[in-house]
Scaffold this active site. Sequence first.
Site, PDB file in Angstrom:
ATOM      1  N   CYS A  89       0.795  -1.322  -0.108  1.00 41.66           N
ATOM      2  CA  CYS A  89       0.248   0.058  -0.066  1.00 41.66           C
ATOM      3  C   CYS A  89       0.922   1.403   0.087  1.00 41.66           C
ATOM      4  CB  CYS A  89      -0.990  -0.036   1.079  1.00 41.66           C
ATOM      5  SG  CYS A  89      -1.736   1.422   1.517  1.00 41.66           S
ATOM      6  N   CYS A 177      -7.782  -0.294   7.166  1.00 39.41           N
ATOM      7  CA  CYS A 177      -6.769   0.699   7.110  1.00 39.41           C
ATOM      8  C   CYS A 177      -6.706   1.377   8.502  1.00 39.41           C
ATOM      9  CB  CYS A 177      -7.203   1.885   6.225  1.00 39.41           C
ATOM     10  SG  CYS A 177      -6.146   3.124   6.245  1.00 39.41           S
ATOM     11  N   GLN A 271     -10.404  19.681   5.866  1.00 36.36           N
ATOM     12  CA  GLN A 271      -9.232  19.263   6.410  1.00 36.36           C
ATOM     13  C   GLN A 271      -9.519  17.671   6.959  1.00 36.36           C
ATOM     14  OE1 GLN A 271      -6.041  20.228   6.894  1.00 36.36           O
ATOM     15  NE2 GLN A 271      -6.397  22.146   5.781  1.00 36.36           N
ATOM     16  N   TYR A 300      -8.641  31.461  -1.660  1.00 35.43           N
ATOM     17  CA  TYR A 300      -8.807  29.792  -1.728  1.00 35.43           C
ATOM     18  C   TYR A 300      -9.564  29.326  -0.323  1.00 35.43           C
ATOM     19  CZ  TYR A 300      -4.452  31.154  -4.263  1.00 35.43           C
ATOM     20  OH  TYR A 300      -3.575  31.766  -4.896  1.00 35.43           O
ATOM     21  N   GLU A 324     -12.984  31.872  -3.801  1.00 35.19           N
ATOM     22  CA  GLU A 324     -12.751  30.246  -4.172  1.00 35.19           C
ATOM     23  C   GLU A 324     -13.135  29.951  -5.643  1.00 35.19           C
ATOM     24  OE1 GLU A 324     -12.857  26.347  -4.287  1.00 35.19           O
ATOM     25  OE2 GLU A 324     -11.784  27.569  -2.393  1.00 35.19           O
ATOM     26  N   CYS A 395       0.337  23.258   2.838  1.00 32.09           N
ATOM     27  CA  CYS A 395       0.422  21.802   2.826  1.00 32.09           C
ATOM     28  C   CYS A 395       1.697  21.234   2.106  1.00 32.09           C
ATOM     29  CB  CYS A 395      -0.873  21.075   2.400  1.00 32.09           C
ATOM     30  SG  CYS A 395      -1.147  21.486   0.409  1.00 32.09           S
TER      31      CYS A 395
END
Length: 442
Positions: A89, A177, A271, A300, A324, A395
């Site tokens: 994975c 998972c 998030q 954004y 946006e 990020c």
Amino acid sequence: MQAEPKKSLVGEEYEVEIGPVAHGGHCIARTAEGQVLFVRHTLPGERVVARVTEGEEGARFLRADAVQVLTASKDRIEAPCPYAGPGRCGGCDWQHAKPGAQRRLKGEVLAEQLQRLAGLTPEEAGWDGTVMPAEGDKLPAGEVPAWRTRVQYAVDAEGRAGLRRHRSHEVEAIDHCMIAAEGVSELGIEKRDWAGMASIDAIAATGSQDRQVILTPKPGARLPIVELDKPVSVMRVEEKDGGVHRVHGRPFVRERADGRTHRVGSGGFWQVHPKAADTLVTAVMQGLLPRKGEMALDLYCGVGLFAGALADRLGDKGAVLGIESGKRAVEDARHNLADFERVRIEQGKVEAVLPRTGITEVDLIVLDPPRSGAGRQTVAHLSSLGARRIAYVACDPAALARDLAYFRDGGYRVRTLRAFDLFPMTHHLECVAILEPVAKGA
């Protein structure tokens, strides 16, 4: 005369010493001939046998997996997840590292990107060098936080749900998972047959019991009757237009952050870590220190998380403009912020909409751009608006560093930088940089 095709080195093995970590979830090594290897499933200082997974003779670098560890790092542990490891994975990068070591590695990557792309030391960036875990994530080695509230499952040829292997379309079928949030795991997606589906997105909202699955059928396939272990709304991605349409249940989930409820429709951006939205709002507001009556931009802006937080703090005489590009996100933001009279949300790309607004000065700016960053042109425009403080939520450390260099060209310096481990077990992290104008004559 055609050039000879270069020989593939896939499958070749090299015994190598592992050097520093690099951006992307791997470490750097060199073959005896000096060719660079980006090696996954290893740690700095180890000696390993690395098997090439991508690359050819003469390539600038090769990608490889550590298939045998000859000398282990003190930070190495046995991966808690049975699906982690070479060729398995691709969802996690650091299952084999102690939690504290994962955060140190992320800090080293951030420091390297800041230095290389912005010429900034941690001290110059106002950063103490640490990457902070989210509340509740500081667990002993061998334990994995179940944090991922949005999981995209791929479907293999037998109709089993799984996750994609690293840099591959191949599917690793899984039973569970470990990093999936409880609200995702309890749906039981891995237990049923998904023949005819290409992918299933599972969403478990934070602060409400809303659960949603978004099904993407293979071309020509019919939608199955979805019966999961918990109540769930179902959406479908249409083959013709790629739009997301309601099958049954609510077409949105309700997310909770900063004391407010936010509607997020059609699998829109929110998030992924349950503590991320509150963590980032707190860092942004502590950095900006909004004052009553100020004018702010939220760029954004998604469904209006930061715009709402700003509006709350700026009071009746303050104003917020959000921009946006996503049509559904704009609809959600306008709904979420309808009780603030002096908040306006515009749809379109920031670089196109902002110049059309005619705004020449603002007090505060928040920007949370996509992984590619804001870019030189947008940063130059923002730098011209004279904001007393700017909060940049990032990020991607490379994009952050590039944009910080552009802000420096526009007369802004980094006042503080904070880094958060909101994606445990992966190489990703989230940063909040607070910028202010360089004092005249400084």
